[in-house]
Design a protein around this motif. Structure first.
Motif, PDB file in Angstrom:
ATOM      1  N   THR A 260       0.859  -1.135   0.036  1.00 35.27           N
ATOM      2  CA  THR A 260      -0.169   0.013  -0.051  1.00 35.27           C
ATOM      3  C   THR A 260       0.928   1.160   0.046  1.00 35.27           C
ATOM      4  OG1 THR A 260       0.093  -0.001   2.486  1.00 35.27           O
ATOM      5  CG2 THR A 260      -1.997  -1.251   1.277  1.00 35.27           C
ATOM      6  N   GLY A 261       2.392   1.195   0.062  1.00 36.28           N
ATOM      7  CA  GLY A 261       3.108   2.399  -0.107  1.00 36.28           C
ATOM      8  C   GLY A 261       2.729   3.120  -1.298  1.00 36.28           C
ATOM      9  N   THR A 274     -10.604  -4.681  -3.798  1.00 39.81           N
ATOM     10  CA  THR A 274     -10.408  -6.035  -4.973  1.00 39.81           C
ATOM     11  C   THR A 274      -9.618  -7.070  -4.302  1.00 39.81           C
ATOM     12  OG1 THR A 274     -10.580  -4.087  -6.469  1.00 39.81           O
ATOM     13  CG2 THR A 274      -9.627  -6.020  -7.279  1.00 39.81           C
ATOM     14  N   ALA A 275      -8.476  -6.711  -3.837  1.00 33.68           N
ATOM     15  CA  ALA A 275      -7.374  -7.711  -3.476  1.00 33.68           C
ATOM     16  C   ALA A 275      -8.200  -8.640  -2.340  1.00 33.68           C
ATOM     17  CB  ALA A 275      -6.398  -6.887  -2.765  1.00 33.68           C
ATOM     18  N   LEU A 276      -8.765  -7.846  -1.361  1.00 34.50           N
ATOM     19  CA  LEU A 276      -9.220  -8.843  -0.594  1.00 34.50           C
ATOM     20  C   LEU A 276     -10.601  -9.689  -0.680  1.00 34.50           C
ATOM     21  CD1 LEU A 276      -8.645  -6.578   2.800  1.00 34.50           C
ATOM     22  CD2 LEU A 276      -7.082  -8.535   1.896  1.00 34.50           C
ATOM     23  N   SER A 277     -11.483  -9.082  -1.416  1.00 34.47           N
ATOM     24  CA  SER A 277     -12.510  -9.619  -1.786  1.00 34.47           C
ATOM     25  C   SER A 277     -12.638 -10.572  -2.743  1.00 34.47           C
ATOM     26  CB  SER A 277     -13.742  -8.469  -1.909  1.00 34.47           C
ATOM     27  OG  SER A 277     -13.800  -7.781  -0.988  1.00 34.47           O
ATOM     28  N   HIS A 278     -11.880 -10.377  -3.748  1.00 36.18           N
ATOM     29  CA  HIS A 278     -12.104 -10.871  -4.965  1.00 36.18           C
ATOM     30  C   HIS A 278     -10.795 -11.903  -5.624  1.00 36.18           C
ATOM     31  CE1 HIS A 278     -15.716  -8.983  -5.456  1.00 36.18           C
ATOM     32  NE2 HIS A 278     -14.867  -7.569  -5.363  1.00 36.18           N
ATOM     33  N   VAL A 499       6.821 -11.223  -1.571  1.00 38.00           N
ATOM     34  CA  VAL A 499       6.578 -10.206  -2.598  1.00 38.00           C
ATOM     35  C   VAL A 499       5.326  -9.357  -1.986  1.00 38.00           C
ATOM     36  CG1 VAL A 499       7.621 -11.278  -4.519  1.00 38.00           C
ATOM     37  CG2 VAL A 499       5.153 -11.488  -4.205  1.00 38.00           C
ATOM     38  N   LEU A 500       5.568  -7.965  -2.582  1.00 37.29           N
ATOM     39  CA  LEU A 500       4.408  -6.978  -1.923  1.00 37.29           C
ATOM     40  C   LEU A 500       4.043  -6.051  -3.013  1.00 37.29           C
ATOM     41  CD1 LEU A 500       6.996  -5.918   1.112  1.00 37.29           C
ATOM     42  CD2 LEU A 500       5.097  -7.620   1.012  1.00 37.29           C
ATOM     43  N   PRO A 501       3.684  -6.650  -4.178  1.00 37.47           N
ATOM     44  CA  PRO A 501       3.071  -5.954  -5.504  1.00 37.47           C
ATOM     45  C   PRO A 501       1.920  -4.754  -4.880  1.00 37.47           C
ATOM     46  CG  PRO A 501       2.083  -7.963  -5.654  1.00 37.47           C
ATOM     47  CD  PRO A 501       3.114  -8.152  -4.489  1.00 37.47           C
ATOM     48  N   ARG A 502       2.086  -3.733  -5.480  1.00 36.41           N
ATOM     49  CA  ARG A 502       1.301  -2.357  -5.358  1.00 36.41           C
ATOM     50  C   ARG A 502       0.387  -2.180  -6.670  1.00 36.41           C
ATOM     51  NH1 ARG A 502       3.827   2.807  -4.608  1.00 36.41           N
ATOM     52  NH2 ARG A 502       3.914   2.851  -6.793  1.00 36.41           N
ATOM     53  N   SER A 503      -0.648  -2.002  -6.709  1.00 34.77           N
ATOM     54  CA  SER A 503      -1.298  -1.441  -7.643  1.00 34.77           C
ATOM     55  C   SER A 503      -2.913  -0.907  -7.375  1.00 34.77           C
ATOM     56  CB  SER A 503      -1.564  -2.481  -8.780  1.00 34.77           C
ATOM     57  OG  SER A 503      -2.505  -2.239 -10.012  1.00 34.77           O
ATOM     58  N   GLY A 504      -3.098   0.075  -8.472  1.00 30.38           N
ATOM     59  CA  GLY A 504      -4.530   0.598  -8.136  1.00 30.38           C
ATOM     60  C   GLY A 504      -5.452  -0.009  -9.171  1.00 30.38           C
ATOM     61  N   ASP A 505      -4.788  -0.842 -10.105  1.00 30.31           N
ATOM     62  CA  ASP A 505      -5.632  -1.471 -11.444  1.00 30.31           C
ATOM     63  C   ASP A 505      -6.107  -2.467 -10.915  1.00 30.31           C
ATOM     64  OD1 ASP A 505      -6.136  -2.916 -13.731  1.00 30.31           O
ATOM     65  OD2 ASP A 505      -5.400  -1.108 -14.530  1.00 30.31           O
ATOM     66  N   PRO A 506      -7.647  -2.775 -11.041  1.00 32.59           N
ATOM     67  CA  PRO A 506      -8.192  -4.207 -10.570  1.00 32.59           C
ATOM     68  C   PRO A 506      -7.603  -5.181 -11.465  1.00 32.59           C
ATOM     69  CG  PRO A 506     -10.109  -2.432 -10.633  1.00 32.59           C
ATOM     70  CD  PRO A 506      -8.644  -1.899 -11.194  1.00 32.59           C
ATOM     71  N   ASP A 507      -7.101  -4.975 -12.733  1.00 32.94           N
ATOM     72  CA  ASP A 507      -6.855  -6.249 -13.452  1.00 32.94           C
ATOM     73  C   ASP A 507      -5.435  -6.569 -12.943  1.00 32.94           C
ATOM     74  OD1 ASP A 507      -9.081  -6.658 -15.005  1.00 32.94           O
ATOM     75  OD2 ASP A 507      -8.367  -5.200 -16.603  1.00 32.94           O
TER      76      ASP A 507
END
Length: 570
Positions: A260-261, A274-278, A499-507
């Protein structure tokens, strides 16, 4: 009394006079921890006690004289902030002499190292976070104490337990009524009790979680007894063995966490949905400096199917809050913002505050002379008091990590450093493997995403250096019907690196989360390891032979391709 806990201790310290010794708990506390008196010490002094002492950032369990005037002669001591002697994880030393091989146990024979699991209980109290932590037995019948702040878990009547600031009286922060008067074991008596807390002068139902505190692995919790009817605990069972790393203290940490950085509070909340629900993420990485801990806590409770118990939370203390007291305060503040009685992993974000980095803003430190060494003691204290399940550091290089290992009473459980496809951290990674420390890589995709995008839209010749490596990854990804970013993340995860990937894109969030159930061949792992160690340039520009992909891998790739096509169709 509370029959489950350690009213009588036995110590075995080779080389100490009069040992073994039996100890009985007294109705007395020091540093909010129980005090024990020797029953048959074999020592001339009749004031031999087992108690806790502190000096600034240092804490010790001490075997020595203690009377109304205070501590006297010390025989042996062990550096530790443990809630009770059976939880001490460090070595004992004769005062001014050699290190001892020894232990202190409850309910065990003097000639045995066997320990039971009855050192106390752990409570996670959401509406009153300051009441969270370990509770260990005292010399008062039916009363346990929280070494964090001296709060008591005690019986106020045969069928009622309370949490209070005092060891007697009617005033209480919370209470729970039990079904019977058999309260010899609070874990059993309170397993299904409904707690109540005072809100606005009235008593309302409260969410309190209770677990056993093991003496052998104090923070390995195999079950949460959820009075609110929630789901099971975060464990290897519901995460799946392929997706976890078992820390050296037995706690299971996910290899994949959502970073989340750099995400602002609003986007953080939506991305976590998105990350937690789906997308099945079971870990979230946040920090004091990200200014989103509150949103992270709310999103976890709102969107993960198992709520807080299904998510491994990592957070960090910023270097402007280095120092024992400053870091201790940050732990409390993070717990409050996250709305949790415990953090799964707490890290020192940086070992120093570097004034030449304007973004660190070192102008107003909470403790002007605070050090990472003192902060580490604060994290050890929080760990021993049940506020943190694991502790570690971030941005500790090959020079500093050995210093941390030498300084630590509790060895770090995790190290989080920068590692990407053109920047290996081989020395630190090997140190972590040698010591059983979980290595987490941050910014793994930051340096390659732009290059991947460019390479995907242009005719890059495979004979160029760094573009050559990218082109090879694109070939592997195409063969497996995967995205190149997935190949890079899988490269680390398959080798036990978090790993800690960050993104704001649902895909992208979904792609980054789809790392399990498939494998990269060893040849690809070796190629990417060599490229990273060489600074992004492969030692030899030799095309990977992709004919080695097994039929199983190809079938899995075809299944993955069909699944993604079906998702697009929907």
């Amino acid at each position: 009394g509370v029959g489950m806990a350690c009213s009588t201790l036995t110590s075995v310290l080779s080389g100490a006079a009069g040992i073994p010794v039996s100890w009985e708990a007294l109705p007395l506390l020091r540093d909010h921890r129980p005090v024990y008196s020797a029953v048959e010490s074999g020592v001339e002094s009749s004031s031999l006690h087992l108690y806790h002492a502190t000096d600034g950032a240092e804490g010790w369990w001490v075997m020595g004289e203690l009377d109304v005037e205070g501590p006297g002669r010390v025989l042996a001591r062990a550096p530790s902030w443990a809630a009770a002697p059976p939880l001490v994880q460090s070595s004992w030393r004769l005062e001014g002499s050699q290190e001892l091989e020894g232990w202190i146990s409850c309910g065990a024979e003097a000639d045995s190292k066997q320990r039971n699991d009855d050192a106390g209980v752990h409570l996670s109290v959401l509406p009153v976070p300051q009441a969270s932590g370990f509770y260990v037995e005292t010399g008062w019948p039916g009363a346990l104490v929280n070494p964090r702040n001296g709060y008591f878990l005690r019986q106020s009547s045969p069928t009622r337990w309370v949490i209070s600031e005092h060891g007697q009286g009617d005033a209480a922060l919370l209470y729970a009524d039990t079904a019977s008067e058999d309260n010899s074991d609070p874990r059993r008596a309170l397993a299904h009790a409904q707690w109540h807390a005072a809100f606005g002068g009235e008593w309302s139902a409260a969410d309190v979680r209770l677990t056993a505190a093991s003496t052998e692995e104090p923070l390995l919790w195999t079950a949460w007894l959820l009075h609110s009817g929630g789901g099971p605990a975060l464990s290897e069972h519901n995460l799946g063995g392929e997706s976890t790393f078992r820390l050296w203290n037995g706690v299971s940490a996910p290899l994949l966490s959502f970073g989340t950085g750099g995400l602002h509070p609003g986007p953080t909340y939506q991305s976590l949905r998105t990350a937690l629900s789906h997308c099945g993420y079971h870990g979230v990485d946040t920090a004091q400096a990200y200014h989103n801990e509150q949103e992270v806590g709310e999103a976890i409770r709102q969107f993960h199917p198992q709520g807080r118990e299904g998510v491994f939370i990592t957070t960090k203390v910023w270097p402007t809050d280095l120092g024992f007291h400053a870091t201790s305060a940050v732990v409390e503040e993070s717990l409050a913002r996250l709305g949790s009685g415990v953090v799964d992993l707490f890290l020192l974000h940086w070992p120093f505050c570097y004034a030449h980095f304007e973004w660190m803003d070192c102008s107003q430190p909470r403790e002007p002379h605070g050090t990472w060494q003192a902060s580490w003691r604060a994290l050890e204290k929080a760990h021993e008091e049940g506020l943190v399940r694991a502790i570690g550091g971030s941005n500790f290089d090959q020079r500093l990590l050995p210093e941390l290992l030498a300084h630590a009473v509790i060895q770090p459980h995790a190290i989080q450093n920068w590692l990407d496809p053109s920047h290996a951290d081989d020395a630190v990674l090997q140190l972590c493997r040698d010591h059983g420390i979980f290595y987490q890589a941050y910014a793994t995709l930051r340096g390659v995403m732009a290059a991947l995008t460019e390479a995907a839209t242009s005719n890059v010749p495979v004979t160029d250096a760094t573009p050559f490596a990218l082109a090879q990854v694109r070939r592997v990804a195409g063969k497996l019907q995967r995205h190149p970013a997935q190949v890079y993340l899988k490269w680390l995860v398959q080798q036990g690196v978090g790993v800690l990937p960050r993104s704001g894109d649902p895909d992208h969030i979904e792609l980054n989360g789809d790392l399990f159930g498939w494998q990269l061949p060893d040849q690809v792992l070796a190629f990417l390891n060599a490229v990273a160690s060489a600074g992004g340039k492969p030692p030899q520009e030799q095309l990977l032979n992709l004919d080695f992909l097994s039929l199983d891998a190809q079938v899995g790739a075809e299944h993955n391709h069909r699944r993604h096509n079906q998702r697009r169709d929907l």
